[in-house]
Scaffold this active site. Structure first.
Site, short mmCIF file in Angstrom:
data_model
loop_
_atom_site.label_atom_id
_atom_site.label_comp_id
_atom_site.label_asym_id
_atom_site.label_seq_id
_atom_site.Cartn_x
_atom_site.Cartn_y
_atom_site.Cartn_z
CD GLU A 195 -13.24 -9.21 -2.94
OE1 GLU A 195 -14.17 -9.96 -2.61
OE2 GLU A 195 -12.18 -9.11 -2.30
CD GLU A 325 -11.36 -5.49 0.05
OE1 GLU A 325 -11.47 -6.59 0.61
OE2 GLU A 325 -12.29 -4.94 -0.57
O1 AHR Z 1 -12.94 -6.69 3.84
C1 AHR Z 1 -14.01 -7.60 3.90
C2 AHR Z 1 -14.42 -8.07 2.53
O2 AHR Z 1 -13.39 -8.80 1.94
C3 AHR Z 1 -14.72 -7.01 1.51
O3 AHR Z 1 -16.02 -6.52 1.61
C4 AHR Z 1 -14.55 -7.74 0.21
O4 AHR Z 1 -14.14 -6.90 -0.84
C5 AHR Z 1 -13.52 -8.81 0.54
O5 AHR Z 1 -13.92 -10.05 0.11
#
Ligand code: AHR
Length: 523
Positions: A195, A325
């Site tokens: 991110e 994710e």
């Molecule tokens: O999964 C929780 C968080 O969500 C992670 O650390 C981040 O990459 C995303 O914003």
């Protein structure tokens, strides 16, 4: 909630709309040799966040909780049962604050740090590189590292790779040996920042892509490892990010550079309402159910659009889309640390898992890996622990149910399903989603989700000339939409036999119960 008279036709990710009503029609292109559904689509994510690592995967050798070299045995066994193919680590946002040398050497000498992203708690670094690699070896899965681009250095990342994978004699490999590991490990998947548009450094895509070129240059293949470099991809619908990264990729290809990226990530969480009020994990109402389903279905649009941008530069699909994710993000459970992201997991989460996995399967020509967030005790976890107890969540059961899709050949399908219109959101989604695959023994598996809370759906499935004589099935459902598996009680949301599918006149007919996830095996 109203049903709109619209039918969604989905063919290899291309949505077409036509008018009509019930029943659901599916056509399986059984003649087509589709791409392989990589088992890595069924991957997981572990971050130094809340009780994911500490209390979840790792309790330490001196714990009263049964453990193997410090790893929780119950969790390890549950993860082995779903054949976890890969595990991403150490974050998430944590990855861009992580300095790997803090996590090697004798545990009692490792420095403490503050986990600034997640609860401000003290991190003692007792779970580091060797523990992670040991855990992956024990589980039989591939490690997926996420390197620190946000607050680290090129040298730090390059030395981590050297420490892990080099077979030459060097200060890094001698350090590895001094810490108990003579042989290099084999590492394939290497993320370069997480991110980077947000918690990983607030960068613009142009800036990130330049840094990526620099870092990737020093992420070298050493020993027996050939790195698959995963670049930080877009937040949800930021298509500009993908366009910039892919344009640079095309230029790098033209310039003959080997190192840039092999994979590009995508993050998309399902949030029922909004970031300030996500909505409860258990005490939700019917409107929340449908909102959650429509927000999940956005994944279809995201994957389709990112893929179409990637196609402009890479029609041969050499760069993989890595959805590293995904999952439901609810409000934390009342009374728990807001920084720990602990949430319950109900039948609604099972539907969300089934829908997302069907979407990834159907895009297996581009989606090469996906990682649900997160593996234990955080967000949409497959297992939850409470001191010495553990439960398998409804999401775990979906991963168990979908096992036959691992590394099977995708059978492209066309599906026509009535949609529901989620009032007030301007969004709609199909009640039914599906994906199909054929394994090496010729058995065809069809996974189905029905998000309708009240009605079962009649499904007519055309096998296009392929003759099946037998069908068997399994189902995940429950009486209540918010049923979940409680610590210390018999699990309520599990896999049960399903006999609602028949083969008649060469066609498959299914009565798909309300709020269910089903897997059929056809022979
Ligand atoms: O999964 C929780 C968080 O969500 C992670 O650390 C981040 O990459 C995303 O914003």
């Amino acid at each position: 909630m109203k049903t709109v008279h619209k039918i969604l036709l989905l063919s290899m990710g291309i949505p077409l709309f036509a008018s009509g009503t019930d029943p659901v029609r599916i056509t399986m292109n059984t003649d087509s040799a589709g791409p392989v559904i990589s088992r890595h689509i069924y991957g997981h994510f572990s971050e130094h966040l809340g009780r994911c690592i500490y209390g979840g995967l790792w309790v330490g050798e001196d714990s009263d909780i049964p453990n193997l070299r410090g790893f929780r045995k119950d969790v390890l066994d549950a993860l082995k049962e779903i054949a976890v193919p890969n595990l991403r680590w150490p974050g998430g946002c944590f990855a861009d604050t992580y300095h790997w040398m803090d996590g090697i050497g004798p545990r009692e000498q490792r420095p403490e740090i503050v986990n600034v992203h997640w609860g401000g708690v003290t991190e003692d670094n007792s779970f580091g590189t060797h523990e992670f690699m040991d855990f992956c070896e024990e589980l039989g899965c591939e490690p997926v590292f996420c390197g620190n681009l946000g607050s680290g250095t090129v040298r730090e990342m390059a030395e981590w790779i050297e420490y892990l994978t080099s077979d030459a004699s060097s200060p890094m490999t001698r350090l590895r040996e001094a810490n108990g590991r003579k042989e290099p490990w084999k590492v394939t998947y290497w993320g370069i920042g997480n991110e980077s548009w947000g918690c990983g450094g607030n960068m613009q895509p142009e800036f990130y892509s330049h840094l990526l070129k620099q870092y990737a240059q020093y992420c070298r293949d050493m020993g027996g490892s050939r790195l698959y470099r995963i670049a930080c991809g877009a937040p949800g619908s930021n298509y500009h990010w993908t366009d910039v990264l892919m344009r640079e990729w095309a230029q790098v290809q033209g310039g003959g550079h080997r190192h840039y990226m092999q994979g590009l990530s995508l993050h998309h969480y399902t949030i029922c309402h909004d970031w300030s009020r996500k909505g409860p994990a258990v005490d939700f109402d019917e409107e929340d159910w449908y909102r959650t389903i429509t927000r999940t279905y956005e994944m279809e649009t995201l994957v389709t659009k990112h893929d179409s941008i990637m196609n402009i530069y890479d029609p041969e699909k050499r760069v993989g889309l890595v959805v590293d994710e995904w999952g439901n993000w609810h409000d934390v459970e009342p009374g728990t640390n807001p920084g720990f992201l602990f949430q319950q997991n109900t039948l609604r989460d099972a539907l969300v898992a089934g829908i997302n996995l069907n979407i990834f399967n159907n895009h297996a020509d581009r989606v090469v890996m996906a990682n649900i967030a997160q593996v234990v005790n955080v967000l949409q976890a497959v297992v939850l622990t409470q001191e010495n107890e553990m439960v398998k969540t409804p999401t775990w059961y979906v991963f168990r149910l979908y096992l036959p899709h691992h590394d099977a050949t995708l059978i492209p399908i066309r599906i026509q399903s009535p949609e529901f219109d989620c009032e007030g959101t301007g969004m709609n989604a199909p009640y039914v989603t599906a994906s199909a695959s054929r394994n090496t023994e010729g058995v065809v598996h069809l996974s189905l989700t029905n998000a309708d809370l009240k009605n079962s759906r009649e499904i007519q499935c055309d096998l296009e000339g392929w003759k099946a004589s037998r069908v068997s099935g399994e189902i995940i459902t429950a009486d209540r939409m918010n049923a979940y598996n409680e610590f210390g009680e018999k699990e309520d949301v599990v896999i049960r036999p399903f006999d609602g599918a028949k083969i008649r006149d060469g066609k498959l007919r299914v009565t798909l119960p309300a709020k269910s996830v089903v897997m059929l095996a056809l022979k």
